[in-house]
Structure formats: structure tokens, C-alpha cells
Motif scaffolding. Structure first.
Motif, PDB file in Angstrom:
ATOM      1  N   ALA A   1       0.465  11.213 -16.925  1.00  0.00           N
ATOM      2  CA  ALA A   1       1.220   9.959 -16.822  1.00  0.00           C
ATOM      3  C   ALA A   1       0.529   8.825 -17.541  1.00  0.00           C
ATOM      4  O   ALA A   1       1.016   7.687 -17.501  1.00  0.00           O
ATOM      5  CB  ALA A   1       1.410   9.591 -15.348  1.00  0.00           C
ATOM      6  N   ALA A   2      -0.593   9.106 -18.213  1.00  0.00           N
ATOM      7  CA  ALA A   2      -1.314   8.058 -18.930  1.00  0.00           C
ATOM      8  C   ALA A   2      -0.535   7.625 -20.162  1.00  0.00           C
ATOM      9  O   ALA A   2      -0.002   8.462 -20.908  1.00  0.00           O
ATOM     10  CB  ALA A   2      -2.702   8.552 -19.324  1.00  0.00           C
ATOM     11  N   ARG A   3      -0.490   6.321 -20.416  1.00  0.00           N
ATOM     12  CA  ARG A   3       0.304   5.802 -21.531  1.00  0.00           C
ATOM     13  C   ARG A   3      -0.319   6.145 -22.880  1.00  0.00           C
ATOM     14  O   ARG A   3       0.377   6.329 -23.867  1.00  0.00           O
ATOM     15  CB  ARG A   3       0.441   4.287 -21.387  1.00  0.00           C
ATOM     16  CG  ARG A   3       1.294   3.637 -22.461  1.00  0.00           C
ATOM     17  CD  ARG A   3       1.400   2.147 -22.228  1.00  0.00           C
ATOM     18  NE  ARG A   3       0.069   1.522 -22.226  1.00  0.00           N
ATOM     19  CZ  ARG A   3      -0.140   0.239 -21.970  1.00  0.00           C
ATOM     20  NH1 ARG A   3       0.880  -0.549 -21.655  1.00  0.00           N
ATOM     21  NH2 ARG A   3      -1.362  -0.256 -21.999  1.00  0.00           N
ATOM     22  N   ASN A   4      -1.655   6.235 -22.922  1.00  0.00           N
ATOM     23  CA  ASN A   4      -2.328   6.423 -24.204  1.00  0.00           C
ATOM     24  C   ASN A   4      -2.492   7.882 -24.579  1.00  0.00           C
ATOM     25  O   ASN A   4      -3.208   8.206 -25.509  1.00  0.00           O
ATOM     26  CB  ASN A   4      -3.714   5.759 -24.178  1.00  0.00           C
ATOM     27  CG  ASN A   4      -4.604   6.355 -23.092  1.00  0.00           C
ATOM     28  OD1 ASN A   4      -4.102   7.019 -22.202  1.00  0.00           O
ATOM     29  ND2 ASN A   4      -5.892   6.086 -23.181  1.00  0.00           N
TER      30      ASN A   4
ATOM     31  N   ASP B   1       0.833  -1.218   0.000  1.00  0.00           N
ATOM     32  CA  ASP B   1       0.000   0.000   0.000  1.00  0.00           C
ATOM     33  C   ASP B   1       0.860   1.258   0.000  1.00  0.00           C
ATOM     34  O   ASP B   1       0.540   2.241  -0.658  1.00  0.00           O
ATOM     35  CB  ASP B   1      -0.928  -0.016   1.210  1.00  0.00           C
ATOM     36  CG  ASP B   1      -1.869   1.174   1.215  1.00  0.00           C
ATOM     37  OD1 ASP B   1      -2.811   1.217   0.396  1.00  0.00           O
ATOM     38  OD2 ASP B   1      -1.663   2.096   2.034  1.00  0.00           O
ATOM     39  N   ALA B   2       1.991   1.229   0.709  1.00  0.00           N
ATOM     40  CA  ALA B   2       2.876   2.399   0.757  1.00  0.00           C
ATOM     41  C   ALA B   2       3.495   2.680  -0.613  1.00  0.00           C
ATOM     42  O   ALA B   2       3.607   3.846  -1.032  1.00  0.00           O
ATOM     43  CB  ALA B   2       3.959   2.187   1.803  1.00  0.00           C
ATOM     44  N   ASP B   3       3.894   1.619  -1.328  1.00  0.00           N
ATOM     45  CA  ASP B   3       4.471   1.819  -2.662  1.00  0.00           C
ATOM     46  C   ASP B   3       3.430   2.395  -3.620  1.00  0.00           C
ATOM     47  O   ASP B   3       3.741   3.263  -4.445  1.00  0.00           O
ATOM     48  CB  ASP B   3       5.001   0.494  -3.206  1.00  0.00           C
ATOM     49  CG  ASP B   3       6.199   0.001  -2.419  1.00  0.00           C
ATOM     50  OD1 ASP B   3       6.850   0.839  -1.751  1.00  0.00           O
ATOM     51  OD2 ASP B   3       6.463  -1.223  -2.448  1.00  0.00           O
ATOM     52  N   LEU B   4       2.197   1.918  -3.527  1.00  0.00           N
ATOM     53  CA  LEU B   4       1.145   2.439  -4.397  1.00  0.00           C
ATOM     54  C   LEU B   4       0.858   3.902  -4.095  1.00  0.00           C
ATOM     55  O   LEU B   4       0.680   4.708  -5.013  1.00  0.00           O
ATOM     56  CB  LEU B   4      -0.125   1.602  -4.227  1.00  0.00           C
ATOM     57  CG  LEU B   4      -1.339   2.040  -5.063  1.00  0.00           C
ATOM     58  CD1 LEU B   4      -1.012   2.005  -6.553  1.00  0.00           C
ATOM     59  CD2 LEU B   4      -2.539   1.159  -4.750  1.00  0.00           C
ATOM     60  N   GLU B   5       0.847   4.245  -2.806  1.00  0.00           N
ATOM     61  CA  GLU B   5       0.613   5.640  -2.442  1.00  0.00           C
ATOM     62  C   GLU B   5       1.740   6.541  -2.955  1.00  0.00           C
ATOM     63  O   GLU B   5       1.495   7.665  -3.403  1.00  0.00           O
ATOM     64  CB  GLU B   5       0.493   5.763  -0.922  1.00  0.00           C
ATOM     65  CG  GLU B   5      -0.786   5.195  -0.344  1.00  0.00           C
ATOM     66  CD  GLU B   5      -2.012   5.985  -0.768  1.00  0.00           C
ATOM     67  OE1 GLU B   5      -1.856   7.172  -1.109  1.00  0.00           O
ATOM     68  OE2 GLU B   5      -3.116   5.408  -0.773  1.00  0.00           O
ATOM     69  N   SER B   6       2.958   6.071  -2.892  1.00  0.00           N
ATOM     70  CA  SER B   6       4.087   6.865  -3.404  1.00  0.00           C
ATOM     71  C   SER B   6       3.960   7.095  -4.904  1.00  0.00           C
ATOM     72  O   SER B   6       4.211   8.197  -5.407  1.00  0.00           O
ATOM     73  CB  SER B   6       5.405   6.156  -3.084  1.00  0.00           C
ATOM     74  OG  SER B   6       5.574   6.003  -1.695  1.00  0.00           O
ATOM     75  N   LEU B   7       3.556   6.061  -5.641  1.00  0.00           N
ATOM     76  CA  LEU B   7       3.375   6.200  -7.074  1.00  0.00           C
ATOM     77  C   LEU B   7       2.238   7.182  -7.384  1.00  0.00           C
ATOM     78  O   LEU B   7       2.368   8.031  -8.278  1.00  0.00           O
ATOM     79  CB  LEU B   7       3.077   4.836  -7.699  1.00  0.00           C
ATOM     80  CG  LEU B   7       2.760   4.837  -9.197  1.00  0.00           C
ATOM     81  CD1 LEU B   7       3.947   5.365  -9.998  1.00  0.00           C
ATOM     82  CD2 LEU B   7       2.366   3.438  -9.667  1.00  0.00           C
ATOM     83  N   LEU B   8       1.160   7.075  -6.635  1.00  0.00           N
ATOM     84  CA  LEU B   8       0.023   7.978  -6.871  1.00  0.00           C
ATOM     85  C   LEU B   8       0.390   9.431  -6.571  1.00  0.00           C
ATOM     86  O   LEU B   8      -0.079  10.352  -7.245  1.00  0.00           O
ATOM     87  CB  LEU B   8      -1.173   7.549  -6.018  1.00  0.00           C
ATOM     88  CG  LEU B   8      -1.839   6.222  -6.410  1.00  0.00           C
ATOM     89  CD1 LEU B   8      -2.972   5.897  -5.457  1.00  0.00           C
ATOM     90  CD2 LEU B   8      -2.363   6.305  -7.845  1.00  0.00           C
ATOM     91  N   ASP B   9       1.232   9.649  -5.560  1.00  0.00           N
ATOM     92  CA  ASP B   9       1.666  11.016  -5.249  1.00  0.00           C
ATOM     93  C   ASP B   9       2.436  11.622  -6.413  1.00  0.00           C
ATOM     94  O   ASP B   9       2.263  12.796  -6.759  1.00  0.00           O
ATOM     95  CB  ASP B   9       2.540  11.016  -3.994  1.00  0.00           C
ATOM     96  CG  ASP B   9       1.728  10.726  -2.735  1.00  0.00           C
ATOM     97  OD1 ASP B   9       0.491  10.924  -2.774  1.00  0.00           O
ATOM     98  OD2 ASP B   9       2.332  10.297  -1.734  1.00  0.00           O
ATOM     99  N   VAL B  10       3.302  10.823  -7.032  1.00  0.00           N
ATOM    100  CA  VAL B  10       4.068  11.314  -8.179  1.00  0.00           C
ATOM    101  C   VAL B  10       3.149  11.614  -9.353  1.00  0.00           C
ATOM    102  O   VAL B  10       3.270  12.645 -10.031  1.00  0.00           O
ATOM    103  CB  VAL B  10       5.138  10.270  -8.576  1.00  0.00           C
ATOM    104  CG1 VAL B  10       5.842  10.702  -9.868  1.00  0.00           C
ATOM    105  CG2 VAL B  10       6.153  10.088  -7.458  1.00  0.00           C
ATOM    106  N   VAL B  11       2.179  10.722  -9.598  1.00  0.00           N
ATOM    107  CA  VAL B  11       1.245  10.920 -10.717  1.00  0.00           C
ATOM    108  C   VAL B  11       0.399  12.161 -10.508  1.00  0.00           C
ATOM    109  O   VAL B  11       0.199  12.969 -11.423  1.00  0.00           O
ATOM    110  CB  VAL B  11       0.367   9.668 -10.897  1.00  0.00           C
ATOM    111  CG1 VAL B  11      -0.729   9.932 -11.917  1.00  0.00           C
ATOM    112  CG2 VAL B  11       1.220   8.484 -11.324  1.00  0.00           C
ATOM    113  N   VAL B  12      -0.118  12.349  -9.286  1.00  0.00           N
ATOM    114  CA  VAL B  12      -0.967  13.518  -9.000  1.00  0.00           C
ATOM    115  C   VAL B  12      -0.167  14.807  -9.113  1.00  0.00           C
ATOM    116  O   VAL B  12      -0.640  15.811  -9.661  1.00  0.00           O
ATOM    117  CB  VAL B  12      -1.593  13.376  -7.603  1.00  0.00           C
ATOM    118  CG1 VAL B  12      -2.295  14.668  -7.194  1.00  0.00           C
ATOM    119  CG2 VAL B  12      -2.587  12.224  -7.585  1.00  0.00           C
ATOM    120  N   LEU B  13       1.059  14.810  -8.607  1.00  0.00           N
ATOM    121  CA  LEU B  13       1.903  15.999  -8.699  1.00  0.00           C
ATOM    122  C   LEU B  13       2.181  16.362 -10.148  1.00  0.00           C
ATOM    123  O   LEU B  13       2.117  17.538 -10.542  1.00  0.00           O
ATOM    124  CB  LEU B  13       3.207  15.774  -7.943  1.00  0.00           C
ATOM    125  CG  LEU B  13       4.202  16.943  -7.970  1.00  0.00           C
ATOM    126  CD1 LEU B  13       3.595  18.192  -7.331  1.00  0.00           C
ATOM    127  CD2 LEU B  13       5.504  16.545  -7.265  1.00  0.00           C
TER     128      LEU B  13
END
Length: 346
Positions: A89-92, A69-81
Motif C-alpha cells: 500500500a506504499a505510494r512510492n 483510533d478506531a479509524d486508524l486501526e481499521s486502515l491498518l488492518d486493511v494495509v496489513v492484510l
């Protein structure tokens, strides 16, 4: 007609001050009402979206037990920022760079017109510094440009008013004719700056219906600029730079038409409520009288009734000025009101 009433020592400027306080209270009440309505309308949808996001996160973690859960939250923080900075950050998404010339021109127009969508912002320190200097010089330049364009557009608008007065002057009062003229200007603004552009955006933008497009046009031309709808940012948008340039031209044209409409509106004395909350009347300041463009003669206030104090030695006298035919606005052909002789009562 002028009446000079001796012996009145009350400060008539206290009345506009009380009116201003009443206006502040009304504004606070209006803001509170708006907050309550928005809360009741939008909060349920926000809770629904929060539940959907939480469910999606839990489903992802169940399908990928190796991800914590912590790794997912870290990834989401980067995407939101990154998303808040205008980077998807969307691939398409293959919309092209945010700082192409067309995108940069669109951004520059939102800066100088104070729309400021906020979906794309300068990321570097030199870019932020240049943005401040650019806005400092560009906003006054834009106001001068829009004022010059409105001044030119006032020529055909005034010609229309004179034509209406020539045809309807013998049937209706000048104030009624001005209302008809204002209605025509407002109708032109709504049709050509809101309805037609909204129809075009609805046809070009995937996922936008007519209400979304109309909402975007209104939010943009009123310089609110929420940034939730931005034209030309959909994936694989064809001719994106040209689309952005044309949108910039639309914004400048729409702002010019909006300023023209406001100018015509404030030129009608009965609709200009600023004098109600002002302690300084136009006839007290010749420069304001000249800049107001109301066409009224010195000594006559917009509201039809003006009170001011005159001093003769140690004696203070309150003057009440009554404008004849206060229910009519000045005629488009001759804006000079009929003068009555001054009557002084000592």
C-alpha cells in the motif's frame, strides 16, 4: 566371518526401536533448545519494534486529531492484510504487478521446489485450486529432474574420486580419501552456490548486506523459504522479469548441487547413520541393497556388524555377521570387500 550362536531368543529388533525413541527424545530436546535461544535473541527486538509502532501511532493521532483510533486501526488492518497477500500500500512502490510472467515463473518455481516463500499467494479460488493440482504434478516432476541431473553430475564426481584414489590410495585409507572427496564437493557447493551468489545479491539488492544475501541463499537452497528476503522486489528494480527468471535458474541449479553433495555424503558408509536406527538391514532386502548404491556385497551391513535371526524348523538361531576392516569404506576402484569364509558354531 559369520558366527551362528544358538539359544539366543531375544529380539534384536528391539535395539533399533530404543534407538529411535532416543532419537525422538534428542529431537524434542533440540527443538526446545532452539525455541529457548530464539526467544532470548528475538524477543527484545520484537518488544522494541512494538514500542516504536505504538509511539508512531500516538504521534499520528496527536498530529491528526480528526482521525479516531478506531479509524486508524481499521486502515491498518486493511494495509496489513494486503501486505500479507503480496500487495503493497506504499505510494512510492512501483514494482509492477505481482503476476507478470517473470513473477509468475518465480512463484511457480517456489511451488514445485517446495521453497514456498509465501510473500505472494493465489487470491482467487480457481488460482488456489490450480496451485494444488500444479504442485501435485510439479513436485514429483521436479524431483525426477533433479535426480536425473544429479545422476549426470555423479559421473565427473566419480571420476574425481578415482583420480584421488589413484594418487593417494597408497598413502591413505579409502575412508580418508572419501572424506577428502566430500570436502572438495562441499567446498564447491559453498563457493559457487552460496558465497558467489550472495555477493551478487548483495551488489544488486539495495538494503542487503553480504550476511543478508548469504542468509537468503541458505534459506532458499535448504527449501526453508521464510520469505523475509525476496530478490527483485525492491522499488524500481530494473529488468525485474529477467531478474526473476535468472533467480529461478539459480534456485534449480543450487538445489541440484545440494542434492549431489548429499548423495556423495550418504554414499560413505561410515557417515550414513540411517542404518543405526533401522530394524531392517540392507542384506535382509535385496531391493534396498540395490537401491542403496553403497556397493557392498550381500551379507554385509553398512555398519560392519549385522545381526539377524534364521529359523530352521522350530529352532531359532541368531547370526552375527562381521565385516572385515570395518574402519574402511569400500575402495573407489573396487567396492567389493574382502570375503572371509563363513564359520558356523552349532
Amino acid at each position: 566371518m559369520r558366527l551362528v550362536v544358538p539359544g539366543i531368543v531375544g529380539d534384536v529388533r528391539a535395539v533399533p526401536a530404543l534407538r529411535v525413541l532416543g532419537l525422538v527424545a534428542a529431537m524434542a530436546l533440540y527443538l526446545a533448545m532452539g525455541a529457548a535461544v530464539f526467544q532470548q535473541i528475538e524477543r527484545p527486538l520484537e518488544l522494541e519494534l512494538e514500542g516504536a509502532v505504538h509511539a508512531a501511532k500516538q504521534q499520528f493521532l496527536m498530529q491528526h486529531p480528526a482521525v479516531s483510533d478506531a479509524d486508524l486501526e481499521s486502515l491498518l488492518d486493511v494495509v496489513v492484510l494486503a501486505s500479507n497477500r503480496g500487495v503493497s500500500a506504499a505510494r512510492n512502490v512501483s514494482g509492477g504487478p505481482n503476476w507478470s510472467f517473470g513473477q509468475s515463473l518465480f512463484f511457480a518455481s517456489t511451488v514445485v521446489t517446495t521453497i514456498g516463500y509465501g510473500h505472494v499467494t493465489p487470491l482467487s479460488k480457481p488460482g488456489k485450486l490450480f496451485c494444488m493440482v500444479y504442485a501435485l504434478l510439479g513436485i514429483p516432476l521436479t524431483l525426477v529432474l533433479l535426480s536425473a541431473l544429479v545422476e549426470r553430475l555423479l559421473l565427473p564426481a566419480t571420476a574425481m574420486l578415482r583420480a584421488l584414489n589413484a594418487r593417494l590410495g597408497h598413502l591413505y585409507r579409502p575412508f580418508t580419501i572419501r572424506l577428502v572427496h566430500l570436502s572438495i564437493i562441499v567446498s564447491i557447493l559453498i563457493i559457487f552456490c552460496l558465497v558467489i551468489p550472495a555477493s551478487i545479491f548483495a551488489a544488486l539488492e539495495p538494503g542487503w548486506d553480504f550476511l543478508d544475501s548469504l542468509y537468503y541463499c541458505f534459506i532458499s537452497l535448504t527449501t526453508i523459504g521464510l520469505g523475509d528476503y525476496i530478490p527483485g522486489d525492491s522499488p524500481d528494480q530494473p529488468y525485474r522479469p529477467l531478474y526473476k527468471v535468472l533467480t529461478t535458474c539459480y534456485l534449480l541449479t543450487g538445489l541440484t548441487c545440494l542434492m549431489l553433495t548429499l548423495t556423495v555424503f550418504y554414499d560413505i558408509p561410515q557417515l550414513n547413520l540411517s542404518s543405526v536406527f533401522s530394524s531392517v538391514k540392507l542384506d535382509d532386502d535385496p531391493e534396498k541393497m540395490r537401491l542403496s548404491g553403497s556397493g557392498l556385497c550381500p551379507g554385509y551391513g553398512i555398519g560392519g556388524l549385522v545381526m539377524r535371526d534364521e529359523y530352521s524348523g522350530d529352532q531359532r538361531r541368531s547370526i552375527v555377521q562381521i565385516r572385515p576392516r570395518a574402519d574402511d569404506s569400500p575402495s573407489p576402484e573396487d567396492t567389493t570387500p574382502v570375503h572371509a569364509r563363513d564359520l558356523r558354531v552349532h
